[in-house]
Enzyme design. Structure first.
Site, PDB file in Angstrom:
ATOM      1  N   TYR A   1      -0.439   1.227 -14.521  1.00  0.00           N
ATOM      2  CA  TYR A   1      -1.427   0.589 -13.494  1.00  0.00           C
ATOM      3  C   TYR A   1      -2.393   1.894 -12.912  1.00  0.00           C
ATOM      4  O   TYR A   1      -3.495   1.623 -13.150  1.00  0.00           O
ATOM      5  CB  TYR A   1      -0.244   0.574 -11.675  1.00  0.00           C
ATOM      6  CG  TYR A   1      -1.447   0.882 -10.278  1.00  0.00           C
ATOM      7  CD1 TYR A   1      -2.355   0.047  -9.386  1.00  0.00           C
ATOM      8  CD2 TYR A   1      -1.699   2.169 -10.097  1.00  0.00           C
ATOM      9  CE1 TYR A   1      -3.121   0.204  -9.054  1.00  0.00           C
ATOM     10  CE2 TYR A   1      -2.175   2.676  -8.848  1.00  0.00           C
ATOM     11  CZ  TYR A   1      -2.971   1.609  -8.097  1.00  0.00           C
ATOM     12  OH  TYR A   1      -3.942   1.817  -7.084  1.00  0.00           O
TER      13      TYR A   1
ATOM     14  N   SER B   1      -8.588   5.865  -7.458  1.00  0.00           N
ATOM     15  CA  SER B   1      -6.861   6.140  -6.856  1.00  0.00           C
ATOM     16  C   SER B   1      -7.387   7.407  -6.506  1.00  0.00           C
ATOM     17  O   SER B   1      -7.602   8.128  -7.679  1.00  0.00           O
ATOM     18  CB  SER B   1      -6.374   5.871  -6.595  1.00  0.00           C
ATOM     19  OG  SER B   1      -4.853   6.033  -7.153  1.00  0.00           O
TER      20      SER B   1
ATOM     21  N   LYS C   1      -7.171   2.189 -13.334  1.00  0.00           N
ATOM     22  CA  LYS C   1      -7.980   2.580 -12.770  1.00  0.00           C
ATOM     23  C   LYS C   1      -9.332   3.672 -12.825  1.00  0.00           C
ATOM     24  O   LYS C   1     -10.519   4.016 -13.073  1.00  0.00           O
ATOM     25  CB  LYS C   1      -7.271   3.954 -11.224  1.00  0.00           C
ATOM     26  CG  LYS C   1      -6.475   2.927 -10.912  1.00  0.00           C
ATOM     27  CD  LYS C   1      -7.530   2.040  -9.535  1.00  0.00           C
ATOM     28  CE  LYS C   1      -7.120   1.126  -8.419  1.00  0.00           C
ATOM     29  NZ  LYS C   1      -7.808  -0.460  -7.987  1.00  0.00           N
TER      30      LYS C   1
HETATM   31  N1  UFG Z   1       8.456   8.333  -0.220  1.00  0.00           N
HETATM   32  C1  UFG Z   1       9.774   8.331   0.300  1.00  0.00           C
HETATM   33  N2  UFG Z   1      10.727   7.355   0.474  1.00  0.00           N
HETATM   34  C2  UFG Z   1      10.416   5.454  -0.192  1.00  0.00           C
HETATM   35  C3  UFG Z   1       9.085   5.463  -0.476  1.00  0.00           C
HETATM   36  C4  UFG Z   1       8.049   6.818  -0.261  1.00  0.00           C
HETATM   37  O1  UFG Z   1       9.933   9.493   0.354  1.00  0.00           O
HETATM   38  O2  UFG Z   1      10.640   4.567   0.287  1.00  0.00           O
HETATM   39  C5  UFG Z   1       7.402   9.202  -0.663  1.00  0.00           C
HETATM   40  C6  UFG Z   1       7.062   9.038  -2.061  1.00  0.00           C
HETATM   41  O3  UFG Z   1       8.265  10.181  -2.727  1.00  0.00           O
HETATM   42  C7  UFG Z   1       5.798  10.306  -1.490  1.00  0.00           C
HETATM   43  C8  UFG Z   1       4.744   9.667  -0.280  1.00  0.00           C
HETATM   44  O4  UFG Z   1       6.550   9.047   0.179  1.00  0.00           O
HETATM   45  O5  UFG Z   1       6.511  11.393  -1.706  1.00  0.00           O
HETATM   46  C9  UFG Z   1       4.712   8.436  -0.423  1.00  0.00           C
HETATM   47  O6  UFG Z   1       4.774   7.405  -1.348  1.00  0.00           O
HETATM   48  P1  UFG Z   1       4.102   6.018  -1.088  1.00  0.00           P
HETATM   49  O7  UFG Z   1       4.709   5.730  -2.814  1.00  0.00           O
HETATM   50  O8  UFG Z   1       4.173   5.698   0.118  1.00  0.00           O
HETATM   51  O9  UFG Z   1       2.328   6.765  -2.186  1.00  0.00           O
HETATM   52  P2  UFG Z   1       2.336   8.003  -3.912  1.00  0.00           P
HETATM   53  O10 UFG Z   1       1.277   8.801  -3.192  1.00  0.00           O
HETATM   54  O11 UFG Z   1       3.053   7.200  -4.391  1.00  0.00           O
HETATM   55  O12 UFG Z   1       1.528   6.564  -3.926  1.00  0.00           O
HETATM   56  C10 UFG Z   1      -0.242   7.197  -4.298  1.00  0.00           C
HETATM   57  C11 UFG Z   1      -0.870   5.587  -3.843  1.00  0.00           C
HETATM   58  C12 UFG Z   1      -1.051   5.017  -5.621  1.00  0.00           C
HETATM   59  C13 UFG Z   1      -1.493   5.624  -5.909  1.00  0.00           C
HETATM   60  C14 UFG Z   1       0.213   6.323  -6.382  1.00  0.00           C
HETATM   61  C15 UFG Z   1       0.469   7.431  -7.631  1.00  0.00           C
HETATM   62  O13 UFG Z   1      -0.717   5.154  -2.681  1.00  0.00           O
HETATM   63  O14 UFG Z   1      -1.876   3.627  -5.167  1.00  0.00           O
HETATM   64  O15 UFG Z   1       0.154   7.139  -6.065  1.00  0.00           O
HETATM   65  O16 UFG Z   1       2.115   7.648  -7.919  1.00  0.00           O
HETATM   66  F1  UFG Z   1      -0.454   4.101  -7.514  1.00  0.00           F
END
Ligand code: UFG
Length: 344
Positions: free
Chosen positions: A151, A126, A155
């Site tokens: 988590y 990831s 990875k």
């Molecule tokens: N977000 C929102 N509202 C929500 C959910 C997410 O505003 O309800 C925002 C988050 O703050 C972020 C973006 O949308 O800015 C993406 O969030 P996600 O949760 O969809 O994805 P992430 O970038 O946090 O997740 C990624 C990978 C994971 C990993 C993680 C580590 O998909 O596998 O980064 O932080 F673990």
């Protein structure tokens, strides 16, 4: 002779899409899953898309004897390992459960592969390994940062475990070759709407939260933070279509099986190279699907990085793979999937 690829966690979101692409590219696929974090919806969807009953073994890779028996009983040419827990927040609450499950299962896969002449191992890593990058886009040479969750740590540790295993077996008859694919943000669903993401409970990730809000299962989407140092104040990510991402695995497996790797363990970013803000994604969803989404700004979410996107040049040049689908196509597929789940 057709080559056989074992897909551990093949009934999950990414594993099911990868299975479809592998079979369509001419590989035999053996799916193994313990259904600990999914039901049979995606497995059935895979069979429907492919028009045949796919071989399925219900098993837990934490069971070393079961892992060994699986490799002993099948001629497996390559294994793609997805079977793992993946919720960041839950991993903070239950670190031991995460370390035991994610590390033990991968170690058992490697032991069994070594013991039974399977030389090719692809691990699903990831972009989380890059943490908050100093420079964007990130290349495979960008430094890994200390993980901020168990988590993320699993990875990084699994990357190291594979690297060490490759190094220790080089030139021996148990030689293991490894490919680490570092995914950015996989979203969307298969164009058939027969397979897709099935989050349990309240979704953590953005796109399932958007589609569930649009369908009426959630009241309102919270956009976490509007004061980030980006153009519109919301975070930037590299959202990659799940089918594009799945195809990268086919190229990687082919590279391994055709002996085209340039070193024992290779790393590739799997992203589009295109940064998209949360707000842009929400607006694109509304526009392409013609729906109005109920959303509000909320405080930042702990642990979120401001901006990360891939430099996918290495994968483009070495694997011959490139992300092709637009964010709009992907968001339309995600919406079609959510509607199908809701029976609409
Ligand atoms: N977000 C929102 N509202 C929500 C959910 C997410 O505003 O309800 C925002 C988050 O703050 C972020 C973006 O949308 O800015 C993406 O969030 P996600 O949760 O969809 O994805 P992430 O970038 O946090 O997740 C990624 C990978 C994971 C990993 C993680 C580590 O998909 O596998 O980064 O932080 F673990």
């Amino acid at each position: 002779m057709k080559k056989t690829v074992l897909v551990s966690g093949g009934a999950g979101f990414i594993g099911s899409h990868v299975t479809v692409e592998l079979v369509q590219a001419g590989y035999d696929v053996l799916i193994a899953d313990n259904f600990s974090n999914c039901d049979e919806t995606n497995y059935k969807g895979v069979c429907a898309i492919l028009g045949k009953e796919m071989p399925l073994v219900k098993m837990d890779f934490c069971d070393a004897a079961a892992a060994d028996a699986l490799f002993a009983g099948h001629k497996i040419d390559a294994v793609i390992h997805f079977a793992a827990f993946k919720a960041v927040g839950e991993s903070v609450e239950k670190p031991l459960m995460y370390y035991r499950n994610n590390l033990e299962s991968f170690i058992n896969v490697l032991e069994a592969a070594k013991a039974h002449g399977c030389h090719n191992v692809l691990f699903s890593s990831s972009a989380t390994v890059y943490g908050e990058p100093e420079k964007v886009p990130v290349t495979e040479e960008s430094p890994r940062q200390p993980a901020t969750s168990p988590y993320g740590n699993t990875k990084q540790m699994c990357e190291d475990i594979l690297n060490d295993t490759v190094r220790s077996t080089e030139g021996s008859k148990e030689e293991i070759r490894g490919i680490l694919l570092r995914y950015f943000n996989p979203i969307g669903a298969h164009p058939s709407a027969l397979i897709g993401e099935l989050p349990r409970g309240v979704p953590n990730n953005l796109v399932p939260f958007i589609t569930q809000t649009a369908i009426g299962r959630r009241e309102c989407l919270s956009i976490f933070g509007n004061d980030y140092p980006t153009a519109d104040g919301t975070c930037l990510r590299d959202y990659i279509d799940i089918v594009d991402l799945a195809k990268a695995h086919v190229y990687a497996v082919r590279r391994m099986l055709e002996g085209k790797m340039k070193k024992g363990c290779e790393v590739f970013n799997v992203g589009t190279g295109r940064p998209v803000s949360v707000l842009e994604l929400v607006n694109a969803f509304e526009k392409v699907n013609g729906v109005k989404l109920n959303w509000k700004f909320a405080p930042r979410r702990a642990g979120d990085v401001t901006a990360i996107w891939a430099d996918p040049t290495l994968a483009n040049n070495e694997l011959g793979w490139k992300a092709e689908r637009s964010v709009e196509q992907t968001l339309a597929a995600a919406w079609a999937w959510e509607k199908r789940l809701a029976g609409k």
